[in-house]
Design a protein around this motif. Sequence first.
Motif, PDB file in Angstrom:
ATOM      1  N   TYR A   3       4.507  19.320 -24.585  1.00 37.46           N
ATOM      2  CA  TYR A   3       4.765  17.950 -24.147  1.00 37.46           C
ATOM      3  C   TYR A   3       5.498  17.129 -25.211  1.00 37.46           C
ATOM      4  O   TYR A   3       5.318  17.334 -26.414  1.00 37.46           O
ATOM      5  CB  TYR A   3       3.444  17.232 -23.839  1.00 37.46           C
ATOM      6  N   LEU A  28       5.305   8.679 -16.045  1.00 35.17           N
ATOM      7  CA  LEU A  28       4.644  10.002 -16.060  1.00 35.17           C
ATOM      8  C   LEU A  28       4.951  10.777 -14.791  1.00 35.17           C
ATOM      9  O   LEU A  28       5.068  12.008 -14.813  1.00 35.17           O
ATOM     10  CB  LEU A  28       3.136   9.839 -16.234  1.00 35.17           C
ATOM     11  N   LYS A  32       7.870  15.109 -16.198  1.00 33.17           N
ATOM     12  CA  LYS A  32       6.729  16.025 -16.152  1.00 33.17           C
ATOM     13  C   LYS A  32       6.404  16.619 -17.519  1.00 33.17           C
ATOM     14  O   LYS A  32       5.333  17.214 -17.709  1.00 33.17           O
ATOM     15  CB  LYS A  32       6.998  17.140 -15.135  1.00 33.17           C
ATOM     16  N   LYS A  35       3.682  13.321 -22.166  1.00 34.50           N
ATOM     17  CA  LYS A  35       2.259  12.987 -22.257  1.00 34.50           C
ATOM     18  C   LYS A  35       2.139  11.637 -22.970  1.00 34.50           C
ATOM     19  O   LYS A  35       2.809  11.390 -23.984  1.00 34.50           O
ATOM     20  CB  LYS A  35       1.505  14.063 -23.038  1.00 34.50           C
ATOM     21  N   GLN A  58      -1.391  14.866 -18.279  1.00 31.94           N
ATOM     22  CA  GLN A  58      -0.350  14.092 -18.962  1.00 31.94           C
ATOM     23  C   GLN A  58      -0.889  12.857 -19.680  1.00 31.94           C
ATOM     24  O   GLN A  58      -0.120  12.074 -20.245  1.00 31.94           O
ATOM     25  CB  GLN A  58       0.709  13.634 -17.943  1.00 31.94           C
TER      26      GLN A  58
END
Lengths: 335, 335
Positions: A3, A28, A32, A35, A58
């Motif tokens: 992430y 968010l 994708k 985070k 996330q």
Amino acid sequence: MQYIKIAFDVMGSDNGFKPAIEAALKILKEKKDLKIIFVGKEFEIKSFLKNKKYNLEQVDFFNCEETIDMKDGIMDIRRKRDSSMVRALELVRDDIADGVTTGGATAPFIAGCIFILKRLEGIERPAFMPVIPTILKNKVTLLLDVGANLESDPEDIEKFAIMANAYSRVIKQVKNPKVALLNIGEESTKGTEIHKKAYELLKNNKYLDFYGNLEPRYITSGFVDVVVTDGYSGNVALKSAEGMGKNLLTEIKNSLTKNIFRKIAAFCLKKAFIEVREKFDYKNHAGAILLGVNKIAFKSHGSSDAISFYATLSMTYSAIKNRIVEKMKEALKIT
Amino acid sequence: MQYIKIAFDVMGSDNGFKPAIEAALKILKEKKDLKIIFVGKEFEIKSFLKNKKYNLEQVDFFNCEETIDMKDGIMDIRRKRDSSMVRALELVRDDIADGVTTGGATAPFIAGCIFILKRLEGIERPAFMPVIPTILKNKVTLLLDVGANLESDPEDIEKFAIMANAYSRVIKQVKNPKVALLNIGEESTKGTEIHKKAYELLKNNKYLDFYGNLEPRYITSGFVDVVVTDGYSGNVALKSAEGMGKNLLTEIKNSLTKNIFRKIAAFCLKKAFIEVREKFDYKNHAGAILLGVNKIAFKSHGSSDAISFYATLSMTYSAIKNRIVEKMKEALKIT
């Protein structure tokens, strides 16, 4: 999944944490690989999130009890060790997050960035640099400093130019960025002693393509890629333009809804107005990077709503994705 | 007939004397009690006037051979004694004209006003004060200084407030003008040392209804009647807002003429756009009075076209008609 992680200080802005979180949930859904670590009062944040839909993967939380508010000064960074702003900065310092976004108080944030994240080598004064839309298609102008510093000396202004020049080349892919000095007249003799000296430094810097003085009237005209100025004037120029933009759009709206005939015609033009508003509404340009620190740090207006926070989070995301700090360091080595 | 007489320096602006004269002929048609003395190269002016229609009674000439141009400094007021700017000022000093309008260089004009017309008692630094349109109906805001001075100390800023307060009460008929200090934040602790001291002076002046600090974003919001600032920041704020206004209107125009469908709908809204443009287009607010001198003196943008010169001549005309200087003197005695 690897992430991209933003430490998001959701506490210190004027409108509370709700618009901040709304903005986070929106981005968010779109990104994708993002985070967001919500830094603040975990219990309150979680209560607010209770009925919201989002991917649990996330989202992360970092609980802290203190908040740096708008009245706090630079010393409060040392006093309020368990504040959301300090904690968010520490998450970035410790490489738990890749960048920080806040809508909190400006002075403590700058101090926090300098003390906790440290400055880039050779940079004494970091600068806030928003990306300004212009009337030319796909052309933006980088404006700095817009208020990280109140007063700037000519050497600071030259450093702003060097940093933004690197940013423009590396991040904006401009081959030979044109760099201008904001001033109240075009002639080299205009302005205060600081402006005159800054003019000479910029003119003699062989790594810069110096355009000369640029009057504030032309900031949004797209003549140059970078405009440098002291922080006070930059802030006045930016906010004055923002206010005029907002009020002019309000005036047009009022004029177009004066009677039913106008309302119908205006309705047919809705898309055209949305295009203009999206480009020039400062809510979509509410964020500014603090250029000159060792990590990615973005500040959103203190009065940010969800639209503004969303815009600033987007900028933070793309700054991380583009590895801005690493590229800035390389670029600064060359010049 | 008892004419209102304007000494019009038509020579020193960027676009030559033609737009200046076009503007003069337009206003002369409307104001039958106005006489304009064209100050400049009489032969050239008369050649240009040859095929124009106007009432001969309303026009006069003062021939002079020199011109103060944009590169000239304050000393050129003493060097170029036979320049149109100096001669126009002398006509006012000698009560041959009631006021002066120029589009010439700023610094020599200010110096000329101070040396030739003299300052009002108690005023050390005159200030340029344009009238700013706001989004409120029939409400304008007086903004000063916008560039007569580069740097202003707190006492100067207080004097700007006293002058504009008097102007607002007497000329604009505002009963208790609200006076604000331009600053980058609302809190009294914001800004440089100069701003902090100016804040205290304004707050403690019992003749002023002090609003506090006003951020540049709200200049056109109509919150206050008077905004005071140092000349450099005021100039940046004004020009930045002007540029944004102009570019935003350009952007809207481009967006509304993108296709034939939009063009038709936009055509139906032509009147609405003209309303907005007339209010906010800075060409209609191109003039600023030099407040603090003993006579009526107006400066139009150096790049003025006929529309701008017309607006500035209108302001000069109504300043004379309203006996602004006499009323200012009375008002300054009270405060």
